[in-house]
Scaffold this motif. Structure first.
Motif, mmCIF file in Angstrom:
data_model
loop_
_atom_site.group_PDB
_atom_site.id
_atom_site.type_symbol
_atom_site.label_atom_id
_atom_site.label_comp_id
_atom_site.label_asym_id
_atom_site.label_seq_id
_atom_site.Cartn_x
_atom_site.Cartn_y
_atom_site.Cartn_z
ATOM 1 N N LEU A 63 0.833 -1.204 0.000
ATOM 2 C CA LEU A 63 0.000 0.000 0.000
ATOM 3 C C LEU A 63 0.868 1.253 0.000
ATOM 4 N N ASP A 64 2.018 1.169 -0.657
ATOM 5 C CA ASP A 64 3.009 2.239 -0.563
ATOM 6 C C ASP A 64 3.252 2.948 -1.894
ATOM 7 N N GLN A 65 2.218 2.986 -2.744
ATOM 8 C CA GLN A 65 2.381 3.609 -4.057
ATOM 9 C C GLN A 65 1.525 4.872 -4.194
ATOM 10 N N VAL A 66 2.029 5.807 -4.993
ATOM 11 C CA VAL A 66 1.281 6.994 -5.407
ATOM 12 C C VAL A 66 1.076 6.874 -6.907
ATOM 13 N N ALA A 78 -2.011 3.775 1.843
ATOM 14 C CA ALA A 78 -2.028 4.113 3.267
ATOM 15 C C ALA A 78 -0.648 4.079 3.913
ATOM 16 N N THR A 79 0.271 3.281 3.356
ATOM 17 C CA THR A 79 1.598 3.189 3.976
ATOM 18 C C THR A 79 2.653 4.017 3.245
ATOM 19 N N VAL A 80 2.230 4.892 2.345
ATOM 20 C CA VAL A 80 3.173 5.819 1.719
ATOM 21 C C VAL A 80 3.754 6.720 2.808
ATOM 22 N N ARG A 81 5.066 6.821 2.855
ATOM 23 C CA ARG A 81 5.733 7.654 3.848
ATOM 24 C C ARG A 81 5.500 9.131 3.548
ATOM 25 N N ASN A 82 5.380 9.922 4.591
ATOM 26 C CA ASN A 82 5.136 11.355 4.409
ATOM 27 C C ASN A 82 6.209 12.021 3.557
#
Length: 335
Positions: A63-66, A78-82
Motif C-alpha cells: 500500500l506504498d504507491q502513489v 495508506a503506507t506511503v511515507r510522508n
C-alpha cells in the motif's frame, strides 16, 4: 507499556482477518491497533495512553504507491511515507498545498517513517490527554476535561464542546480537506469510501470517538480528485518556532481566479479546530469576488465568527484571521 500480542500481516485480507479474530475476544474491538510507521502509536503506548492487547503490523503491505487514477486524480496508499508523498512529482506538480503541508510537519526523520494512514489517525497533543494521571474525557470518558480550566493555550477554538477542546494536530489532513480527499477503508464487513470532511467527528459528548472508523476497519488508500485546471494553492503554518512544532494556526487554500473573479475556492484551517476545519463560510464570502484585501478580510472574519475561546487561547482568533488573509494573498501571487 502494557503487554500486547504482535502479528505481522502480509496482505490486506490477512490484516483484516487478524483484526476480526482478535475482536471476538474484545468487547468492542477497541484494543486492536494497526501499526505502520508507529510514530504516534508507540509514543502513546509508552505513555500508557494507548493500551492495545493486539497490534497488527501492516508496514509490509503493498500500500506504498502513489499513482494516477482513471479520473485524472491521484491514489495514495495508506503506507506511503510522508517524505515520499511530499516529494513525489505528481504531488509537487498538481497538489503543491499537500507537499507544503507535509514538509511543514514534524522532522525529516519522522517524515521518513510516518505514513498517510497514520497521519490521518494522529491523536491530539493536549498535555492532559497524554498524561494518564489527569482527567481527560477523550482518554477516559466521563472523567472531565482538565484543559478547560487548565493549560489551553494551544487548544481549539472551533468545534469545541463542554467535554473537550483538544486540537487535531495534523498538517497533512488540513491540506487533504482543502483538496476534498476521500478515504477508503476495508474490514470484514466490506469496503467504505468516506469523504474526509465526514471522516473526522466533532467531540460533542463523545470526544473519545474521533473518526467514523469502526473497530477492525483498515485505511487502505486515499484518493484526491483531479486538480481544478488553473488553480493555485498554498499551505501557510504559523507556530512558535520554525521547525518541528505544531501549528497555532494554519490555512490550506486552493483557489482559481478567472476573468478577475474567484470561481473556485477551498479553505481549510489547522491548529484552531477539533478536526481539520473546512471553512465554507469563508469560501462563500469569496466565491465570485475580486481577490483583494477587502474580500480576504471578509473571508477571515467569516471563518472565525463561531470561535469559542478559553482563558489562554483567545489570541488564536486574530492569528487565524491573519493566517487566512496571508495564505489567500500568497495563493493569488503563486506562479
Amino acid at each position: 507499556m502494557e503487554p500486547f500480542q504482535l502479528k505481522r500481516a502480509s496482505n490486506v485480507g490477512q490484516a483484516i482477518d487478524f483484526a476480526q479474530t482478535a475482536a471476538h475476544g474484545e468487547a468492542d474491538g477497541a484494543s486492536i491497533r494497526f501499526l505502520a510507521g508507529g510514530t504516534t502509536l508507540l509514543d502513546l503506548m509508552k505513555l500508557d495512553v494507548e493500551r492495545p492487547t493486539q497490534v497488527i503490523d501492516i508496514h509490509r503491505l503493498p500500500l506504498d504507491q502513489v499513482e494516477t487514477s482513471s479520473d485524472g486524480g491521484v491514489t495514495i496508499g495508506a503506507t506511503v511515507r510522508n517524505a515520499d508523498l511530499a516529494n513525489h512529482p505528481l504531488i509537487k506538480r498538481h497538489y503543491p498545498v499537500l507537499s507544503q503541508a507535509l514538509l511543514s510537519g514534524a522532522s525529516a526523520q519522522l517524515r521518513n517513517m510516518a505514513t498517510t494512514g497514520g497521519n490521518l489517525l494522529q491523536r491530539t497533543r493536549c498535555v492532559y490527554f497524554r498524561d494518564p494521571v489527569m482527567p481527560c474525557n477523550k482518554r477516559e470518558p466521563g472523567t472531565g476535561c482538565s484543559a478547560i480550566d487548565g493549560y489551553n493555550r494551544n487548544l481549539a477554538i472551533l468545534g469545541t464542546s463542554e467535554h473537550c477542546i483538544a486540537t487535531n494536530p495534523s498538517d497533512m489532513s488540513v491540506a487533504m480537506t482543502a483538496l476534498e480527499a476521500t478515504i477508503h477503508v476495508e474490514s470484514a464487513q466490506g469496503r467504505r469510501d468516506i469523504a474526509i470532511d465526514d471522516f473526522f467527528l466533532l467531540p460533542g459528548s463523545t470526544p473519545d470517538r474521533e473518526t467514523t472508523l469502526n473497530p477492525g476497519e483498515l485505511i487502505t488508500h486515499v484518493t484526491l480528485p483531479a486538480p481544478v485546471p488553473g488553480n493555485r494553492s498554498v499551505y501557510l503554518k504559523l507556530r512558535d518556532r520554525a521547525s518541528y512544532e505544531f501549528a497555532l494556526a494554519s490555512a490550506a487554500v486552493v483557489m482559481r481566479v478567472s476573468s478577475g473573479r474567484i470561481d473556485h475556492i477551498r479553505i481549510a484551517l489547522g491548529g484552531v479546530g477539533v478536526k481539520p476545519w473546512r471553512s465554507k463560510e469563508a469560501e462563500a464570502q469569496l466565491l465570485g469576488r475580486t481577490p483583494d484585501a477587502a474580500a480576504f478580510r471578509a473571508a477571515a472574519e467569516a471563518a472565525l465568527q463561531s470561535a469559542r475561546v478559553q482563558s489562554q487561547n483567545g489570541f488564536k482568533v486574530e492569528l487565524a484571521r491573519r493566517c487566512i488573509q496571508h495564505a489567500l494573498t500568497q495563493a493569488t501571487q503563486t506562479a
